[in-house]
Enzyme design. Structure first.
Site, PDB file in Angstrom:
ATOM      1  N   VAL A  97       0.835  -1.212   0.000  1.00  0.00           N
ATOM      2  CA  VAL A  97       0.000   0.000   0.000  1.00  0.00           C
ATOM      3  C   VAL A  97       0.865   1.255   0.000  1.00  0.00           C
ATOM      4  O   VAL A  97       0.597   2.209  -0.747  1.00  0.00           O
ATOM      5  CB  VAL A  97      -0.967  -0.007   1.202  1.00  0.00           C
ATOM      6  CG1 VAL A  97      -1.790   1.271   1.225  1.00  0.00           C
ATOM      7  CG2 VAL A  97      -1.889  -1.215   1.133  1.00  0.00           C
TER       8      VAL A  97
ATOM      9  N   LYS B 269      -6.992  -1.838  10.000  1.00  0.00           N
ATOM     10  CA  LYS B 269      -8.286  -2.197  10.592  1.00  0.00           C
ATOM     11  C   LYS B 269      -8.136  -2.821  11.969  1.00  0.00           C
ATOM     12  O   LYS B 269      -8.996  -2.662  12.820  1.00  0.00           O
ATOM     13  CB  LYS B 269      -9.095  -3.101   9.675  1.00  0.00           C
ATOM     14  CG  LYS B 269      -8.427  -4.387   9.267  1.00  0.00           C
ATOM     15  CD  LYS B 269      -9.302  -5.170   8.284  1.00  0.00           C
ATOM     16  CE  LYS B 269      -8.507  -6.325   7.702  1.00  0.00           C
ATOM     17  NZ  LYS B 269      -7.372  -5.920   6.845  1.00  0.00           N
TER      18      LYS B 269
ATOM     19  N   GLU C 251     -10.230   5.610   5.905  1.00  0.00           N
ATOM     20  CA  GLU C 251     -10.985   5.094   4.753  1.00  0.00           C
ATOM     21  C   GLU C 251     -10.446   3.756   4.267  1.00  0.00           C
ATOM     22  O   GLU C 251     -11.209   2.853   3.914  1.00  0.00           O
ATOM     23  CB  GLU C 251     -10.945   6.117   3.612  1.00  0.00           C
ATOM     24  CG  GLU C 251     -11.782   5.761   2.405  1.00  0.00           C
ATOM     25  CD  GLU C 251     -13.275   5.767   2.710  1.00  0.00           C
ATOM     26  OE1 GLU C 251     -13.805   4.675   2.916  1.00  0.00           O
ATOM     27  OE2 GLU C 251     -13.878   6.850   2.762  1.00  0.00           O
TER      28      GLU C 251
ATOM     29  N   VAL D 232     -11.268  -0.190   5.641  1.00  0.00           N
ATOM     30  CA  VAL D 232     -12.411  -1.012   5.248  1.00  0.00           C
ATOM     31  C   VAL D 232     -12.719  -0.768   3.771  1.00  0.00           C
ATOM     32  O   VAL D 232     -12.873   0.369   3.342  1.00  0.00           O
ATOM     33  CB  VAL D 232     -13.682  -0.651   6.059  1.00  0.00           C
ATOM     34  CG1 VAL D 232     -14.839  -1.561   5.669  1.00  0.00           C
ATOM     35  CG2 VAL D 232     -13.430  -0.725   7.551  1.00  0.00           C
TER      36      VAL D 232
ATOM     37  N   GLY E 222     -11.094  -1.142   0.849  1.00  0.00           N
ATOM     38  CA  GLY E 222     -10.139  -0.701  -0.160  1.00  0.00           C
ATOM     39  C   GLY E 222     -10.522   0.644  -0.752  1.00  0.00           C
ATOM     40  O   GLY E 222     -10.645   1.636  -0.027  1.00  0.00           O
TER      41      GLY E 222
ATOM     42  N   LYS F 230     -13.797  -5.567   9.991  1.00  0.00           N
ATOM     43  CA  LYS F 230     -14.351  -4.484   9.179  1.00  0.00           C
ATOM     44  C   LYS F 230     -15.756  -4.089   9.633  1.00  0.00           C
ATOM     45  O   LYS F 230     -16.068  -2.905   9.730  1.00  0.00           O
ATOM     46  CB  LYS F 230     -14.356  -4.897   7.709  1.00  0.00           C
ATOM     47  CG  LYS F 230     -12.939  -4.991   7.129  1.00  0.00           C
ATOM     48  CD  LYS F 230     -12.949  -5.668   5.778  1.00  0.00           C
ATOM     49  CE  LYS F 230     -11.550  -5.760   5.175  1.00  0.00           C
ATOM     50  NZ  LYS F 230     -11.525  -6.692   4.024  1.00  0.00           N
TER      51      LYS F 230
END
Lengths: 434, 434
Positions: free
Chosen positions: B14, B105, B129, B132, B134, B205
């Site tokens: 990421v 998360k 954001e 949860v 993507g 989530k």
């Protein structure tokens, strides 16, 4: 707790919804934002009109100046609809330094450059979530959630009335007129449904979304539009046999140096998620360079969903107003009018669905396919149904490979003038969305 | 143009995606926000590691203090994952007055009260954001777009791995193991897929979403969880014959004084829009008191979609930081831990799908239905398939009317101990979502 004062322009369905929402959910909103939004004045034509909700009569006014000149009112919420005087009021409110929220798609799709330009110049927040997609947060998603993306395309079911009609026709095998009557009875279609049916409502909405996504102002009049007024049940059924569903879709697609913006009935594969959007629901299928495909779905109209969108914008407006903050995200206010050219529809290539009304004579298929061949249109499937009654025209349905719209128009003109063809050919475009 | 400096914690998939996005889309972001986000430092374990993208080596550091103590860095972006030391770093950054963006998360689903509490106390923006869904803007939608609504329920397909497996099993008639192997080959499942398969990823989530929607902190450990590890192709097929699709769904539902939060495989009608969510896509179906039903759909994981979500939060963080503005929307930071009780699973009522493995003898059906009747469970449909091979167990599939989970557990215990029943009964819950 500090109150923030709002002036409402118009008190029809959406205005009433906004008022009711702020009443019903006052406590949760207070808790979430730490401030109390209060509607201080409401501009109406007739303050004495009997209304469905009780509002203390002294907040009504018939003079826009009562709102514009009230220094306590920092937010103007325009819910009158129409161009005049809504456009003038929105501009005046921005010039006066107020934040503005509007649900008016017409003023943005026709005068967006002027209105967005004014908001940018005055450094005011202009909220317009409710102008497209009712309660679906498509504007916030494009403007904020996807702010890091270059948007490649938006494909949407943006008009609930037409989607309701197409759903009913397909599922209940009713004809167009009957489905329309049912939509009117349920309140999903207006008494005069022209602007829904002919695609103009959708054109307004996709013009706004395209402007937002591509940073290049697109007027509603630049959108290529076909409606569903001539749709026949037989084509919905044939399409289904080929594995397709016909939807009225709005497209905004970006290529390197030009964009496509168009609204027309389209065959999409029945297992695509857009094919499962039924009844009066709307959906927006957005593709960005990083996010990939995102779909937003919900009720695109109606008192409560639209009020939900207006209140979301009002709270952003309160934030800007309360913190005396400049609007930070300029997107889509930064556009340069001439950045992208709109690709002429005749230059776009599609796969097509044709239904020819042919006289049942030998050699007809050969004549039709001869003309198609001449224009470089190659056929991928054909279905011809034997004659039903003597001398009745026989439907021949064809799907084609990709062909240029210009060639298709020429070919169909030639085919429709053949003696063996008894009625104008029906033509629908196919999108093999994946 | 003014630069805003960001410190990145972690540079895995990421982190690399965020870096690439800010490089590739630098110009559009500058145009949209009028500022330039710059990654000034990146915390990594090994600065000398060979990486897929070239980054000037001097921005790497192995010391969190280099980022925490740098007054120029106003935003900390935590993309390390795991609890330790991510949680400590997030808290320290908030305490130091920095805005924080995290994709983590686990820390929110387990220590959300502490972390959200710290952000609120320090009046800092905390973006999550990417924790949860993507690239799907579900957090922004709940926190901002639906801010005027009381949320009634969220039903989601929140784990791409399990949705991919269930899609492949159903569409290609493969068994669970084969579908899992394919998911791993495509990179949709980890080498150790336990937390996806057993529902714990989904539980994290939905705990975050429930906390956000209902303003009451829900820990992951409070979520009732069943995974798909024991799912059989035969049940997907039987369900299809009854017009249902089996999906691993996460639920957060609000009642007057309590909430339900649970994750389990569920039969949903095949014409519901959630049934059309295929492969590794995620979807969130949210119902609010004004907006009605809204669905958001997209890629719930992956480098690029997750980077899209992180950058959206980074830009909000920049906004807060640049304007030295207090976070305005406290939602969901305002919750009172004890506001809602969680309804025990045994008290919830469902319609059920049962598959009994019965010995093929006379009177079996009567014995089974006798036990069900005793526990007040009434049957709506039964399918019994004749024996395939001598002495093989015969599947009997039943759908029931609404029954209490507690009664079902008791009844199945009794049924499974009958001599004529040769294997534990399979049980799935049915949701007739409309």
């Amino acid at each position: 707790m500090k109150e923030v004062k709002i002036g409402l322009l118009g008190f029809g369905t959406v205005g009433t919804g906004v008022y009711e929402l702020l009443e019903k959910n006052r406590e949760v909103i207070k808790e979430r934002i730490g401030l109390v939004p209060v509607i201080k004045r409401i501009l109406v034509r007739d303050p004495k009109k009997i209304r469905s909700i009780s509002v203390s009569p002294e907040i009504f006014t018939t003079s826009f100046e009562d709102i514009l000149e009230d220094p306590e009112i920092s937010i103007v919420c325009e819910l009158m609809g129409g161009i005049t005087p809504a456009k003038e009021y929105v501009l005046k409110a921005l010039q006066k330094g107020k934040e503005v929220v509007t649900a008016n798609k017409a003023i943005l799709a026709e005068y967006g450059d002027e209105i967005w330009g004014e908001a940018l110049k005055r450094q005011r927040f202009l909220g317009f979530e409710a102008s497209v997609g009712g309660g679906i947060p498509i504007i916030k998603t494009l403007r904020e959630a996807l702010i890091g993306n270059q948007i490649r395309s938006i494909v949407g079911i943006v008009n609930g009335t037409t989607n309701y009609i197409l759903t009913k026709m397909l599922e209940e095998k009713t004809d167009f007129k009957e489905a329309l009557r049912e939509a009117q009875k349920k309140g999903y279609a207006e008494a005069d449904p022209t602007l829904d049916i002919n695609g103009m409502d959708a054109a307004h909405k996709i013009a706004i979304l395209a402007s937002l996504a591509f940073g290049s102002f697109i007027k509603a009049s630049q959108v290529y539009v076909e409606g569903i007024e001539n749709i026949d049940l037989i084509d919905l059924n044939f399409a289904k046999n080929f594995g397709y569903v016909i939807k009225l879709l709005a497209f905004a697609i970006k290529h390197k140096n030009h964009i496509e913006v168009r609204v027309h009935p389209t065959l999409i594969p029945e297992n695509h998620v857009l094919a499962s959007i039924r009844l009066n629901y709307n959906a927006f299928y957005v593709t960005g360079d990083f996010v990939g495909d995102v779909l937003l779905y919900g009720l695109g109209a109606g008192k409560e969903p639209t009020a939900s969108a207006v209140v979301s914008d009002l709270i952003t407006a309160i934030e800007f107003s309360f913190f005396k903050k400049k609007p930070f995200i300029k997107y889509p206010l930064t556009f340069d009018k001439k950045r992208y050219k709109i690709k002429p529809m005749e230059d776009v290539e599609f796969k097509y669905y044709f239904r020819f009304s042919a006289v049942d004579k030998p050699g007809v298929l050969s004549k039709i396919s001869g003309v198609l061949g001449k224009y470089n249109i190659s056929i991928s499937s054909v279905v011809q149904i034997g004659r039903q009654k003597k001398k009745q025209a026989v439907p021949i349905v064809m799907l084609t490979h990709e062909a240029k719209e210009r060639n298709v128009l020429k070919a169909l003109q030639e085919i429709d003038s053949l003696e063996v063809v008894s009625a104008p050919t029906k033509k629908y475009r196919i999108m093999d969305l994946t």
